[in-house]
Design a protein around this motif. Structure first.
Motif, mmCIF file in Angstrom:
data_model
loop_
_atom_site.group_PDB
_atom_site.id
_atom_site.type_symbol
_atom_site.label_atom_id
_atom_site.label_comp_id
_atom_site.label_asym_id
_atom_site.label_seq_id
_atom_site.Cartn_x
_atom_site.Cartn_y
_atom_site.Cartn_z
ATOM 1 N N VAL A 114 0.830 -1.208 0.000
ATOM 2 C CA VAL A 114 0.000 0.000 0.000
ATOM 3 C C VAL A 114 0.866 1.261 0.000
ATOM 4 O O VAL A 114 0.500 2.279 -0.594
ATOM 5 C CB VAL A 114 -0.993 0.007 1.182
ATOM 6 N N PHE A 118 0.401 3.980 -3.056
ATOM 7 C CA PHE A 118 -0.001 5.377 -2.840
ATOM 8 C C PHE A 118 1.132 6.349 -3.133
ATOM 9 O O PHE A 118 0.881 7.486 -3.550
ATOM 10 C CB PHE A 118 -0.583 5.547 -1.433
ATOM 11 N N VAL A 392 -7.235 0.559 -7.724
ATOM 12 C CA VAL A 392 -6.353 0.851 -6.588
ATOM 13 C C VAL A 392 -6.527 -0.234 -5.530
ATOM 14 O O VAL A 392 -5.554 -0.794 -5.008
ATOM 15 C CB VAL A 392 -6.664 2.235 -5.989
ATOM 16 N N ARG A 393 -7.794 -0.554 -5.217
ATOM 17 C CA ARG A 393 -8.063 -1.599 -4.230
ATOM 18 C C ARG A 393 -7.589 -2.961 -4.727
ATOM 19 O O ARG A 393 -7.048 -3.763 -3.958
ATOM 20 C CB ARG A 393 -9.561 -1.656 -3.924
ATOM 21 N N ALA A 396 -3.876 -3.362 -4.187
ATOM 22 C CA ALA A 396 -3.550 -3.716 -2.810
ATOM 23 C C ALA A 396 -3.947 -5.149 -2.493
ATOM 24 O O ALA A 396 -3.246 -5.862 -1.761
ATOM 25 C CB ALA A 396 -4.247 -2.749 -1.851
ATOM 26 N N THR A 402 0.272 -7.494 1.806
ATOM 27 C CA THR A 402 -1.040 -7.005 2.219
ATOM 28 C C THR A 402 -2.056 -8.135 2.251
ATOM 29 O O THR A 402 -2.838 -8.277 3.197
ATOM 30 C CB THR A 402 -1.508 -5.885 1.276
ATOM 31 N N CYS A 415 -7.518 1.530 1.997
ATOM 32 C CA CYS A 415 -7.345 2.344 0.788
ATOM 33 C C CYS A 415 -8.214 3.594 0.853
ATOM 34 O O CYS A 415 -7.784 4.682 0.443
ATOM 35 C CB CYS A 415 -7.673 1.529 -0.451
ATOM 36 N N THR A 419 -6.537 7.298 0.851
ATOM 37 C CA THR A 419 -6.970 8.238 -0.191
ATOM 38 C C THR A 419 -7.401 9.552 0.432
ATOM 39 O O THR A 419 -7.010 10.637 -0.022
ATOM 40 C CB THR A 419 -8.127 7.633 -1.000
#
Length: 450
Positions: A114, A118, A392-393, A396, A402, A415, A419
Motif C-alpha cells: 500500500v 499510494f 487501486v483496491r 492492494a 497485504t 485504501c 486516499t
C-alpha cells in the motif's frame, strides 16, 4: 556544444550533492550546463549553493542555473534526472502510520504494497507533467528516473508517453554485488556478474571470478555464520537458489512470508517501519548541509562515481562503453515475465544510447515471484491511466504482504483512509469511492505529444 543536465527535485540535497560530485569528477563533463529545479524555494536555494560548492571542490566550471519554473528548467535539456519525492516526509509518515493501525507491517513502503501504491499515485500526475513539458521543449532528451516506486513509474511513463526515452536507475544491484564480494573476501573489481528481474527484486543469476562460480564460497560463508542466516534475503537465497538484489528490509515486504508473523520478524531481525527513521535522517542531513554551506564555499566530494546517471551521461557523451543494470520496458527481454511492464536488465551504454540485453527465461521460481510483484505494478498504473479507483483496491488486494495480513474488507477500508489522508496529492478521479464510481474516464497525460 556542452550538454544541459537538469535535476528535477534538486532540493533532495544529499542526492543532488552525490550526483553532481560524480558528474563533475569526469573531466569531460566539467563544463556542463546544470539546471536545478524544485518547487520549494529554500531547498532550491540550498541546492544551488551545493552545486557551486561541489564545483569548487571538483575544480570544475559548470554553468549553474536554478529555477522553480519546470518548463523553463527543461527547455533545451539533453538529460533530465528525476529525484522528486511528492508529499515529502509527511506523506511517508501517513503511508506507515495508517496501515500500522490495521496491523499491516511495512519496512520501506516505496515499491509495492500500500505504501508503494499510494506513493505511485501521488507521483504519477507529476510524471505526466514532466513528460508533457519534455515533449514540448526537449523531446529528444533522456529522462533518467531515480524516483520510487521505480517499476510503477517507468511503466506509467511508457503508458502515457511511449515516445519518451526513459531509463530507471537504482544502485541496488551494484551495492548487492559489493556486499557479496566483501562477504567472501573477493575484490569486486575481479568479478563478473549477470543480474535480472524487477527493480528491488532482481536476482544474481551468475557471479564469477575467472570463470569460477562464486556461489559455493557464499554457501560456505553462510554455513559458518548463524547470524548471517538471520537475514531475509539470505533466507530467500537458501530456499530459492538465487540471491535477491535488494536489502532484507526491502525484500521482506515483497513476499507474503515474513511480516505478518512476529516470530519471523524476530528470527530474521526485520526492522519494521525503518524508512520513517531514514526519512527523518534525510531531513536532519538537509539541515546540517545547509548550515555547513553558511561557512564554506567548498564541499568535500566523493569521486568514486558509483551512481549510474553520471555514468550514463558520460558514456553517451564520450562513447565510453559500460554495462549497468537499468529499468526499461519488457519487450521480450525477460521471456517469462509480461511484456509492457518495467524490468531490470543488464544494459550496454555507448554513444548511440542504451541497449538493454535480452535475458531469456528467469529461473521459474524467480519469475513466479516477479510476476507476483508486477501484479500491483500493473494495476496501480492502470488505476491512474484509466481513472478507476476500483483498481487501486485491486492492486492492494494482489500485493503479497497485504493479502497475507488483511481481509479484503480491511484492504478496502485502508485504501479509503489513505486516499482521504493524502487528499489533493491523489488524482481527483481516484478520490471517488469505488461503490459510487461509474464509467470512470482516462485522466492523466492525454495528448502529451501535442
Amino acid at each position: 556544444m556542452k550538454p544541459t543536465i537538469v535535476i528535477i527535485g534538486a532540493g533532495s540535497v544529499e542526492f543532488t550533492r552525490e550526483l553532481l560530485g560524480d558528474i563533475l569528477s569526469f573531466p569531460e563533463l566539467g563544463s556542463v550546463r546544470v539546471v536545478l529545479h524544485d518547487i520549494d524555494d529554500e531547498r532550491l536555494q540550498t541546492a544551488e549553493a551545493i552545486a557551486r560548492a561541489t564545483a569548487h571542490a571538483a575544480g570544475a566550471a559548470p554553468e549553474v542555473v536554478a529555477t522553480s519554473d519546470r518548463r523553463r528548467a527543461l527547455d533545451g535539456a539533453n538529460y533530465v534526472i528525476n529525484v522528486i519525492a511528492v508529499g515529502m516526509h509527511e506523506a511517508t509518515v501517513r503511508d506507515f502510520e495508517i496501515p500500522a493501525r490495521y496491523g499491516l507491517n511495512q519496512t520501506i513502503a516505496d515499491t509495492i504494497g500500500v505504501g508503494g501504491i499510494f506513493r505511485g499515485l501521488r507521483t504519477f500526475p507529476v510524471l505526466a507533467g514532466i513528460a508533457r513539458d519534455m515533449a514540448a521543449v526537449c523531446p529528444d532528451a533522456w529522462l533518467l528516473n531515480y524516483t520510487n516506486p521505480m517499476a510503477m513509474n517507468v511503466t506509467f511513463l511508457h503508458r502515457v508517453a511511449p515516445q519518451l526515452k526513459v531509463l530507471g536507475l537504482c544502485h541496488s544491484v551494484y551495492w548487492t554485488m559489493v556486499g557479496l564480494c566483501e562477504l567472501i573476501d573477493v575484490p569486486y573489481d575481479e568479478v563478473s556478474y549477470w543480474s535480472a528481474g524487477v527493480n528491488h527484486q532482481a536476482w544474481v543469476l551468475r557471479w564469477e571470478r575467472g570463470g569460477e562460480n562464486l556461489y559455493p564460497l557464499l554457501d560456505q560463508r553462510i554455513a559458518a555464520d548463524p547470524e548471517l542466516r538471520r537475514r531475509v534475503r539470505v533466507d530467500m537465497y537458501r530456499r530459492l537458489g538465487y540471491y535477491p538484489t535488494e536489502t532484507s528490509e526491502h525484500s521482506s515486504e515483497y513476499v507474503g512470508w515474513y511480516l505478518h508473523r512476529p516470530d519471523e520478524i524476530e528470527r530474521l531481525r526485520i526492522n519494521v517501519g525503518e524508512y520513517v527513521s531514514i526519512s527523518e535522517a534525510n531531513i536532519a542531513e538537509y539541515r546540517r548541509v545547509r548550515a555547513e554551506l553558511a561557512d564554506t564555499q567548498s564541499l568535500t566530494i566523493d569521486t568514486s562515481s558509483t551512481e549510474y546517471a553520471p555514468q550514463v551521461i558520460h558514456s553517451f557523451e564520450t562513447g565510453t562503453p559500460r554495462v549497468i543494470s537499468a529499468n526499461v520496458i519488457n519487450d521480450g527481454l525477460i521471456t517469462n515475465l509480461p511484456d509492457g511492464l518495467a524490468v531490470e536488465v543488464p544494459t550496454l551504454l555507448d554513444s548511440l544510447g542504451a541497449h538493454p540485453m535480452k535475458v531469456g527465461d528467469l529461473p521459474p521460481q524467480c519469475a513466479a515471484l516477479n510476476r507476483n510483484f508486477l501484479g500491483p505494478v500493473d494495476l496501480a498504473v492502470r488505476a491512474a491511466v484509466d481513472g478507476d479507483p476500483r483498481l487501486v483496491r485491486a492492486a492492494a488486494m494482489v500485493d503479497p504482504n497485504t493479502a497475507a495480513t488483511l481481509t479484503v474488507d480491511q484492504i478496502a477500508e485502508l485504501c479509503d483512509e489513505l486516499t482521504s489522508a493524502h487528499g489533493d496529492l491523489i488524482p481527483k478521479e481516484l478520490r471517488t469511492r469505488p461503490d459510487v464510481a461509474a464509467g470512470a474516464a482516462p485522466i492523466l497525460a492525454r495528448d502529451i505529444a501535442n
